[in-house]
Structure formats: structure tokens, C-alpha cells
Design a protein around this motif. Structure first.
Motif, PDB file in Angstrom:
ATOM      1  N   UNK A  22      -8.009  -2.021  15.253  1.00  0.00           N
ATOM      2  CA  UNK A  22      -7.168  -1.107  16.026  1.00  0.00           C
ATOM      3  C   UNK A  22      -5.785  -1.000  15.396  1.00  0.00           C
ATOM      4  N   UNK A  23      -5.160  -2.147  15.108  1.00  0.00           N
ATOM      5  CA  UNK A  23      -3.799  -2.127  14.582  1.00  0.00           C
ATOM      6  C   UNK A  23      -3.782  -1.585  13.158  1.00  0.00           C
ATOM      7  N   UNK A  24      -4.757  -1.953  12.344  1.00  0.00           N
ATOM      8  CA  UNK A  24      -4.786  -1.462  10.965  1.00  0.00           C
ATOM      9  C   UNK A  24      -4.954   0.054  10.949  1.00  0.00           C
ATOM     10  N   UNK A  25      -5.852   0.576  11.784  1.00  0.00           N
ATOM     11  CA  UNK A  25      -6.079   2.021  11.783  1.00  0.00           C
ATOM     12  C   UNK A  25      -4.842   2.766  12.269  1.00  0.00           C
ATOM     13  N   UNK A  26      -4.039   2.140  13.124  1.00  0.00           N
ATOM     14  CA  UNK A  26      -2.823   2.797  13.597  1.00  0.00           C
ATOM     15  C   UNK A  26      -1.720   2.730  12.554  1.00  0.00           C
ATOM     16  N   UNK A  27      -1.496   1.545  11.986  1.00  0.00           N
ATOM     17  CA  UNK A  27      -0.280   1.330  11.206  1.00  0.00           C
ATOM     18  C   UNK A  27      -0.477   1.461   9.704  1.00  0.00           C
ATOM     19  N   UNK A  28      -1.694   1.424   9.193  1.00  0.00           N
ATOM     20  CA  UNK A  28      -1.883   1.521   7.747  1.00  0.00           C
ATOM     21  C   UNK A  28      -1.513   2.901   7.202  1.00  0.00           C
ATOM     22  N   UNK A  29      -2.040   3.992   7.769  1.00  0.00           N
ATOM     23  CA  UNK A  29      -1.648   5.311   7.237  1.00  0.00           C
ATOM     24  C   UNK A  29      -0.153   5.559   7.391  1.00  0.00           C
ATOM     25  N   UNK A  30       0.409   5.217   8.560  1.00  0.00           N
ATOM     26  CA  UNK A  30       1.834   5.413   8.793  1.00  0.00           C
ATOM     27  C   UNK A  30       2.658   4.568   7.818  1.00  0.00           C
ATOM     28  N   UNK A  31       2.280   3.316   7.649  1.00  0.00           N
ATOM     29  CA  UNK A  31       3.012   2.436   6.750  1.00  0.00           C
ATOM     30  C   UNK A  31       2.922   2.903   5.314  1.00  0.00           C
ATOM     31  N   UNK A  32       1.769   3.411   4.935  1.00  0.00           N
ATOM     32  CA  UNK A  32       1.592   3.918   3.577  1.00  0.00           C
ATOM     33  C   UNK A  32       2.556   5.066   3.306  1.00  0.00           C
ATOM     34  N   UNK A  33       2.610   5.994   4.220  1.00  0.00           N
ATOM     35  CA  UNK A  33       3.480   7.152   4.039  1.00  0.00           C
ATOM     36  C   UNK A  33       4.948   6.728   4.065  1.00  0.00           C
ATOM     37  N   UNK A  34       5.320   5.881   5.028  1.00  0.00           N
ATOM     38  CA  UNK A  34       6.724   5.466   5.133  1.00  0.00           C
ATOM     39  C   UNK A  34       7.163   4.689   3.900  1.00  0.00           C
ATOM     40  N   UNK A  35       6.260   3.892   3.321  1.00  0.00           N
ATOM     41  CA  UNK A  35       6.645   3.108   2.158  1.00  0.00           C
ATOM     42  C   UNK A  35       6.727   3.965   0.899  1.00  0.00           C
ATOM     43  N   UNK A  36       6.169   5.175   0.936  1.00  0.00           N
ATOM     44  CA  UNK A  36       6.219   6.060  -0.228  1.00  0.00           C
ATOM     45  C   UNK A  36       7.107   7.273   0.010  1.00  0.00           C
ATOM     46  N   UNK A  38      10.182   7.854  -0.626  1.00  0.00           N
ATOM     47  CA  UNK A  38      11.028   8.230  -1.755  1.00  0.00           C
ATOM     48  C   UNK A  38      10.239   9.001  -2.805  1.00  0.00           C
ATOM     49  N   UNK A  39       8.969   8.676  -2.942  1.00  0.00           N
ATOM     50  CA  UNK A  39       8.147   9.369  -3.938  1.00  0.00           C
ATOM     51  C   UNK A  39       7.935  10.835  -3.577  1.00  0.00           C
ATOM     52  N   UNK A  40       8.030  11.155  -2.277  1.00  0.00           N
ATOM     53  CA  UNK A  40       7.763  12.526  -1.841  1.00  0.00           C
ATOM     54  C   UNK A  40       8.988  13.415  -1.999  1.00  0.00           C
TER      55      UNK A  40
ATOM     56  N   UNK B  44       8.221  17.061   3.020  1.00  0.00           N
ATOM     57  CA  UNK B  44       8.995  16.544   1.892  1.00  0.00           C
ATOM     58  C   UNK B  44       8.429  17.039   0.566  1.00  0.00           C
ATOM     59  N   UNK B  45       7.115  17.101   0.466  1.00  0.00           N
ATOM     60  CA  UNK B  45       6.484  17.526  -0.781  1.00  0.00           C
ATOM     61  C   UNK B  45       6.675  19.019  -1.020  1.00  0.00           C
ATOM     62  N   UNK B  46       6.944  19.758   0.055  1.00  0.00           N
ATOM     63  CA  UNK B  46       7.029  21.208  -0.038  1.00  0.00           C
ATOM     64  C   UNK B  46       8.291  21.658  -0.771  1.00  0.00           C
ATOM     65  N   UNK B  47       9.376  20.842  -0.610  1.00  0.00           N
ATOM     66  CA  UNK B  47      10.663  21.273  -1.190  1.00  0.00           C
ATOM     67  C   UNK B  47      10.580  21.387  -2.709  1.00  0.00           C
TER      68      UNK B  47
END
Lengths: 44, 47
Positions: A22-36, A38-40, B44-47
Motif C-alpha cells: 500500500x505505502x510503496x504504491x502510494x509513495x514510490x511514483x510520487x517520490x520518483x517524480x519529486x526526486x527527479x 530538477x531533471x524536468x 515542467x517538461x513542456x517548457x
């Protein structure tokens, strides 16, 4: 309407696995995006 | 009534197998929770 005792009692291992998923499915995608984040961002 | 009665019989999904239910719930709630994060990523990727 009345309730009944559970048909089978959950073991500690099953509870741990269930909660972990339950916790992994909730926080893994969110954590992945938040940790990246700067890359976006594109440099101006 | 001709509808089945009892725990889990009035739901639009099966609760017979707890592991199948776990996977379904993880996908249902996990996908919904990740939508706002995916939107931020998309913007963010769109910009």
C-alpha cells in the motif's frame, strides 16, 4: 444485519506485506517524480 | 430479493482473493495519487 468473526485471521507477515505494498504504491511514483524534479526543468 | 447477500456481494469488484484485491487497490489508489505528480512533471517538461 449482523457481522461475523473473520473467516481467516491475517498473520503478521500478511499484514506487513499488505501495508508495505500500500505505502510503496502510494509513495514510490510520487517520490520518483519529486526526486527527479530538477531533471524536468529545462535551462533557459 | 434475487441478489446475492453477504460480505463483498454488493461490491463492483471481487474480494474473494486478498492478494488480487491488494493489487487492484494498489493500482486504483496508487494511480490516482500519482496523477498530480505526473501533471507537474508534464508541465515542467513542456517548457
Amino acid at each position: 444485519v449482523h457481522s461475523m468473526p473473520p473467516e481467516e485471521e491475517l498473520g503478521i507477515m500478511e499484514k506487513a506485506i499488505g501495508l508495505t505494498f500500500c505505502f510503496v504504491s502510494l509513495f514510490l511514483p510520487a517520490g520518483w517524480i519529486l526526486s527527479h524534479l530538477e531533471d524536468y526543468k529545462r535551462p533557459e | 430479493s434475487h441478489y446475492e447477500e453477504g460480505p463483498g456481494k454488493n461490491l463492483p469488484f471481487s474480494v474473494e482473493n486478498k492478494w488480487t484485491l491488494l493489487v487492484k487497490m494498489c493500482l486504483f489508489f496508487g494511480s490516482a495519487f500519482s496523477v498530480p505528480f505526473l501533471i507537474v512533471r508534464h508541465q515542467l517538461l513542456k517548457q
